[in-house]
Design a protein around this motif. Structure first.
Motif, PDB file in Angstrom:
ATOM      1  N   GLY A 151       1.174 -14.754  22.034  1.00 51.94           N
ATOM      2  CA  GLY A 151       1.885 -13.562  21.578  1.00 51.94           C
ATOM      3  C   GLY A 151       3.258 -13.365  22.179  1.00 51.94           C
ATOM      4  N   TRP A 152       3.568 -14.107  23.236  1.00 54.82           N
ATOM      5  CA  TRP A 152       4.895 -13.952  23.846  1.00 54.82           C
ATOM      6  C   TRP A 152       6.004 -14.225  22.851  1.00 54.82           C
ATOM      7  CZ3 TRP A 152       6.357 -11.241  27.650  1.00 54.82           C
ATOM      8  CH2 TRP A 152       5.504 -11.020  28.740  1.00 54.82           C
ATOM      9  N   VAL A 153       5.753 -15.128  21.887  1.00 56.35           N
ATOM     10  CA  VAL A 153       6.770 -15.434  20.876  1.00 56.35           C
ATOM     11  C   VAL A 153       7.214 -14.156  20.175  1.00 56.35           C
ATOM     12  CG1 VAL A 153       7.262 -16.798  18.834  1.00 56.35           C
ATOM     13  CG2 VAL A 153       5.696 -17.684  20.558  1.00 56.35           C
ATOM     14  N   THR A 154       6.246 -13.357  19.718  1.00 58.66           N
ATOM     15  CA  THR A 154       6.624 -12.133  18.994  1.00 58.66           C
ATOM     16  C   THR A 154       7.210 -11.090  19.934  1.00 58.66           C
ATOM     17  OG1 THR A 154       4.374 -11.330  19.189  1.00 58.66           O
ATOM     18  CG2 THR A 154       4.952 -12.432  17.146  1.00 58.66           C
ATOM     19  N   ILE A 155       6.675 -11.020  21.179  1.00 57.14           N
ATOM     20  CA  ILE A 155       7.218 -10.030  22.115  1.00 57.14           C
ATOM     21  C   ILE A 155       8.695 -10.324  22.378  1.00 57.14           C
ATOM     22  CG2 ILE A 155       7.141  -9.195  24.478  1.00 57.14           C
ATOM     23  CD1 ILE A 155       4.195  -9.339  24.440  1.00 57.14           C
ATOM     24  N   ILE A 156       9.020 -11.595  22.627  1.00 60.42           N
ATOM     25  CA  ILE A 156      10.414 -11.968  22.889  1.00 60.42           C
ATOM     26  C   ILE A 156      11.278 -11.684  21.670  1.00 60.42           C
ATOM     27  CG2 ILE A 156      11.933 -13.955  23.248  1.00 60.42           C
ATOM     28  CD1 ILE A 156       9.708 -15.078  25.088  1.00 60.42           C
ATOM     29  N   MET A 157      10.747 -11.988  20.493  1.00 61.07           N
ATOM     30  CA  MET A 157      11.553 -11.783  19.280  1.00 61.07           C
ATOM     31  C   MET A 157      11.806 -10.310  19.001  1.00 61.07           C
ATOM     32  SD  MET A 157      10.813 -14.568  16.483  1.00 61.07           S
ATOM     33  CE  MET A 157      10.667 -16.279  16.823  1.00 61.07           C
ATOM     34  N   THR A 158      10.812  -9.447  19.279  1.00 60.98           N
ATOM     35  CA  THR A 158      11.060  -8.024  19.008  1.00 60.98           C
ATOM     36  C   THR A 158      11.933  -7.402  20.080  1.00 60.98           C
ATOM     37  OG1 THR A 158       8.875  -7.681  19.958  1.00 60.98           O
ATOM     38  CG2 THR A 158       9.078  -7.403  17.575  1.00 60.98           C
ATOM     39  N   GLU A 159      11.844  -7.893  21.310  1.00 61.39           N
ATOM     40  CA  GLU A 159      12.636  -7.263  22.366  1.00 61.39           C
ATOM     41  C   GLU A 159      14.035  -7.845  22.476  1.00 61.39           C
ATOM     42  OE1 GLU A 159      10.387  -7.212  25.933  1.00 61.39           O
ATOM     43  OE2 GLU A 159       9.001  -5.710  25.151  1.00 61.39           O
ATOM     44  N   LYS A 160      14.205  -9.088  22.070  1.00 57.80           N
ATOM     45  CA  LYS A 160      15.552  -9.689  22.080  1.00 57.80           C
ATOM     46  C   LYS A 160      15.862 -10.196  20.670  1.00 57.80           C
ATOM     47  CE  LYS A 160      16.363 -10.523  26.816  1.00 57.80           C
ATOM     48  NZ  LYS A 160      15.519  -9.395  27.184  1.00 57.80           N
ATOM     49  N   PRO A 161      16.328  -9.290  19.783  1.00 57.94           N
ATOM     50  CA  PRO A 161      16.534  -9.666  18.363  1.00 57.94           C
ATOM     51  C   PRO A 161      17.542 -10.793  18.212  1.00 57.94           C
ATOM     52  CG  PRO A 161      16.813  -7.301  18.697  1.00 57.94           C
ATOM     53  CD  PRO A 161      16.681  -7.905  20.051  1.00 57.94           C
ATOM     54  N   ILE A 162      18.461 -10.930  19.181  1.00 60.38           N
ATOM     55  CA  ILE A 162      19.474 -12.001  19.076  1.00 60.38           C
ATOM     56  C   ILE A 162      18.796 -13.369  18.969  1.00 60.38           C
ATOM     57  CG2 ILE A 162      21.258 -13.225  20.379  1.00 60.38           C
ATOM     58  CD1 ILE A 162      22.221 -10.548  21.395  1.00 60.38           C
ATOM     59  N   ILE A 163      17.757 -13.557  19.780  1.00 60.78           N
ATOM     60  CA  ILE A 163      17.037 -14.836  19.759  1.00 60.78           C
ATOM     61  C   ILE A 163      16.425 -15.083  18.386  1.00 60.78           C
ATOM     62  CG2 ILE A 163      15.030 -16.040  20.707  1.00 60.78           C
ATOM     63  CD1 ILE A 163      15.751 -14.831  23.394  1.00 60.78           C
ATOM     64  N   LYS A 164      15.912 -13.981  17.791  1.00 58.63           N
ATOM     65  CA  LYS A 164      15.325 -14.113  16.460  1.00 58.63           C
ATOM     66  C   LYS A 164      16.363 -14.594  15.450  1.00 58.63           C
ATOM     67  CE  LYS A 164      14.144 -10.257  14.383  1.00 58.63           C
ATOM     68  NZ  LYS A 164      13.347  -9.038  14.202  1.00 58.63           N
ATOM     69  N   TYR A 165      17.575 -13.936  15.482  1.00 62.01           N
ATOM     70  CA  TYR A 165      18.602 -14.306  14.517  1.00 62.01           C
ATOM     71  C   TYR A 165      19.106 -15.721  14.774  1.00 62.01           C
ATOM     72  CZ  TYR A 165      18.413  -9.384  13.384  1.00 62.01           C
ATOM     73  OH  TYR A 165      17.970  -8.165  13.022  1.00 62.01           O
ATOM     74  N   LEU A 166      19.244 -16.089  16.055  1.00 57.56           N
ATOM     75  CA  LEU A 166      19.652 -17.452  16.387  1.00 57.56           C
ATOM     76  C   LEU A 166      18.663 -18.462  15.813  1.00 57.56           C
ATOM     77  CD1 LEU A 166      20.950 -17.408  20.077  1.00 57.56           C
ATOM     78  CD2 LEU A 166      22.187 -18.068  18.008  1.00 57.56           C
ATOM     79  N   LEU A 167      17.376 -18.166  15.992  1.00 57.88           N
ATOM     80  CA  LEU A 167      16.323 -19.073  15.534  1.00 57.88           C
ATOM     81  C   LEU A 167      16.343 -19.211  14.015  1.00 57.88           C
ATOM     82  CD1 LEU A 167      14.329 -20.406  17.511  1.00 57.88           C
ATOM     83  CD2 LEU A 167      12.589 -18.913  16.575  1.00 57.88           C
ATOM     84  N   ILE A 168      16.441 -18.046  13.333  1.00 62.45           N
ATOM     85  CA  ILE A 168      16.470 -18.076  11.863  1.00 62.45           C
ATOM     86  C   ILE A 168      17.699 -18.839  11.379  1.00 62.45           C
ATOM     87  CG2 ILE A 168      16.713 -16.656   9.780  1.00 62.45           C
ATOM     88  CD1 ILE A 168      15.039 -14.519  11.200  1.00 62.45           C
ATOM     89  N   GLY A 169      18.867 -18.579  12.039  1.00 60.20           N
ATOM     90  CA  GLY A 169      20.105 -19.266  11.669  1.00 60.20           C
ATOM     91  C   GLY A 169      19.989 -20.764  11.831  1.00 60.20           C
ATOM     92  N   ALA A 170      19.464 -21.188  12.983  1.00 64.49           N
ATOM     93  CA  ALA A 170      19.338 -22.623  13.261  1.00 64.49           C
ATOM     94  C   ALA A 170      18.396 -23.291  12.255  1.00 64.49           C
ATOM     95  CB  ALA A 170      18.813 -22.821  14.681  1.00 64.49           C
ATOM     96  N   LEU A 171      17.266 -22.619  11.971  1.00 66.42           N
ATOM     97  CA  LEU A 171      16.317 -23.188  11.012  1.00 66.42           C
ATOM     98  C   LEU A 171      16.942 -23.289   9.626  1.00 66.42           C
ATOM     99  CD1 LEU A 171      12.889 -21.590  11.979  1.00 66.42           C
ATOM    100  CD2 LEU A 171      13.563 -23.981  12.118  1.00 66.42           C
ATOM    101  N   GLY A 172      17.681 -22.223   9.237  1.00 64.97           N
ATOM    102  CA  GLY A 172      18.330 -22.212   7.931  1.00 64.97           C
ATOM    103  C   GLY A 172      19.325 -23.361   7.813  1.00 64.97           C
ATOM    104  N   LEU A 173      20.103 -23.552   8.899  1.00 65.44           N
ATOM    105  CA  LEU A 173      21.101 -24.632   8.937  1.00 65.44           C
ATOM    106  C   LEU A 173      20.425 -25.995   8.781  1.00 65.44           C
ATOM    107  CD1 LEU A 173      24.073 -23.896   9.371  1.00 65.44           C
ATOM    108  CD2 LEU A 173      23.912 -24.990  11.619  1.00 65.44           C
ATOM    109  N   LEU A 174      19.290 -26.155   9.491  1.00 59.24           N
ATOM    110  CA  LEU A 174      18.544 -27.406   9.427  1.00 59.24           C
ATOM    111  C   LEU A 174      18.093 -27.682   8.005  1.00 59.24           C
ATOM    112  CD1 LEU A 174      16.237 -27.730  12.539  1.00 59.24           C
ATOM    113  CD2 LEU A 174      17.713 -29.473  11.542  1.00 59.24           C
ATOM    114  N   VAL A 175      17.551 -26.627   7.360  1.00 60.99           N
ATOM    115  CA  VAL A 175      17.029 -26.797   6.003  1.00 60.99           C
ATOM    116  C   VAL A 175      18.152 -27.198   5.059  1.00 60.99           C
ATOM    117  CG1 VAL A 175      16.080 -25.541   4.033  1.00 60.99           C
ATOM    118  CG2 VAL A 175      15.055 -25.265   6.293  1.00 60.99           C
TER     119      VAL A 175
END
Lengths: 180, 167
Positions: A151-175
């Motif tokens: 569950g730490w994955v979701t806790i980190i993503m909700t508490e540090k939204p920047i990491i979430k956007y970075l992750l989504i951006g990187a995945l999108g770029l990869l795709v």
């Protein structure tokens, strides 16, 4: 000049095909995730089949960041079970243990009192003002399975939204840039 | 084809799959354990017994609890939560379960215990039905694993009763 426009056209159609394939495969990923989630909802009968533990009130059994699998059946609720409940006026569900049960003779309705294993007193202070017991409709499910740390994955993503956007951006770029 | 990203993806996917399979097997292995726990509870004294101003009966007990739960522990057991509940029936309620005492056992070495205690949580009825009431004392345990499925079971001990008069 004919051969130039011909080759440009062929590149263009190739890229459109490529982009379309990427969109379709992305759609497949999103829909299969949705199918798994909704399928779990059907199987477990709980509106949220998986919850993340957010507080330390059940330590040392459940720590912050552990995840619990819930099940909601017609079986009556009994003392000792770990239930997830929603209190009126609070948004975040609570995971605590049932310590008292009073089940009516005629209607089968239950009065339930809960307590966190690591808390000193029972949960009446957490309930809505003046509320002494939980009823069946407050209960979202009972915990049946346990998986640590995930569950730490979701806790980190909700508490540090920047990491979430970075992750989504990187995945999108990869795709977008992937060639296969 | 065999780029860095591709290989990293394959390694991570494989590692996560292996981890998931190992968690599943650890949880499944709990099913092979067939425990034989024992428990004995004595009510040593009724400390006081009264009707509260709001009309509910309340009683205070002194208990002697001895149990051997060491056979519940397997290699996948993080802790065992154990509690003693009074269970009885009243005209109003088909079932009343009132937890009186609980404890957390974190290792097999501490699973054989003996404790002399008053009830940790209030033994209060919904109403005033406790005079002369026969009740069961049930020792419940809830096994919390390191990973996987949780188990729960109990030992029911019968033949306890409360006095006819408040004291």
């Amino acid at each position: 000049m004919g051969w130039l426009s011909d080759s440009l056209d062929s590149i263009r159609t190739l890229q459109i095909r490529h982009v379309l394939t990427q969109i379709v495969s992305l759609g497949m990923i999103v829909t299969s995730a949705l199918i798994i989630w909704k399928g779990l909802m059907c199987v477990t009968g709980s509106e949220s089949p998986v919850v993340v533990v957010l507080s330390g009130s059940m330590e040392p059994g459940f720590k912050r960041g552990d995840i619990l699998f819930l099940h909601m059946s017609k079986d009556p609720i009994r003392a000792g079970e770990i239930v997830v409940f929603n209190v009126d006026g609070r948004e975040i569900p609570i995971v605590h243990r049932v310590i008292k049960v009073h089940e009516r003779q005629d209607t089968g309705e239950v009065d339930i009192l809960t307590k966190g294993d690591n808390n000193f007193g029972d949960d009446r202070l957490l309930y809505a003002h003046g509320q002494l017991w939980l009823q069946r409709h407050h209960i979202m499910g009972r915990a049946v399975g346990f998986l640590p740390y995930v569950g730490w994955v979701t806790i980190i993503m909700t508490e540090k939204p920047i990491i979430k956007y970075l992750l989504i951006g990187a995945l999108g770029l990869l795709v977008i840039t992937s060639k296969e | 084809m065999h780029s860095f990203g591709y290989r990293a993806n394959a390694v991570v996917t494989f590692a996560v799959t292996i981890l998931a399979v190992m968690c599943g097997m650890a949880s499944l292995s709990d099913n092979f354990n067939s425990p034989s726990p024992t428990a004995d509870v004595k009510v040593l004294n009724i400390n006081w017994f009264q009707k509260q101003p709001n009309g509910n009966d309340e009683v205070s007990l002194t208990l002697n609890i001895s149990a051997d739960l060491s056979s519940l522990f397997t290699w996948n057991t993080k802790q065992v939560f154990v509690f003693l509940a009074a269970e009885y029936e009243t005209p109003q309620n088909a079932l009343n379960q009132v937890s009186l005492w609980d404890g957390i056992i974190q290792s097999k070495e501490h699973a054989k215990f003996w404790i002399h205690t008053t009830n940790k949580y209030r033994f209060t009825d919904q109403g005033n039905n406790l005079r002369g009431k026969d009740f069961n004392l049930t020792l419940h345990w809830h096994i919390m694993p390191k990973t996987g499925k949780m188990f729960a079971d109990k030992i029911v001990m019968t033949g306890y009763s409360l006095p006819e008069e408040y004291r």
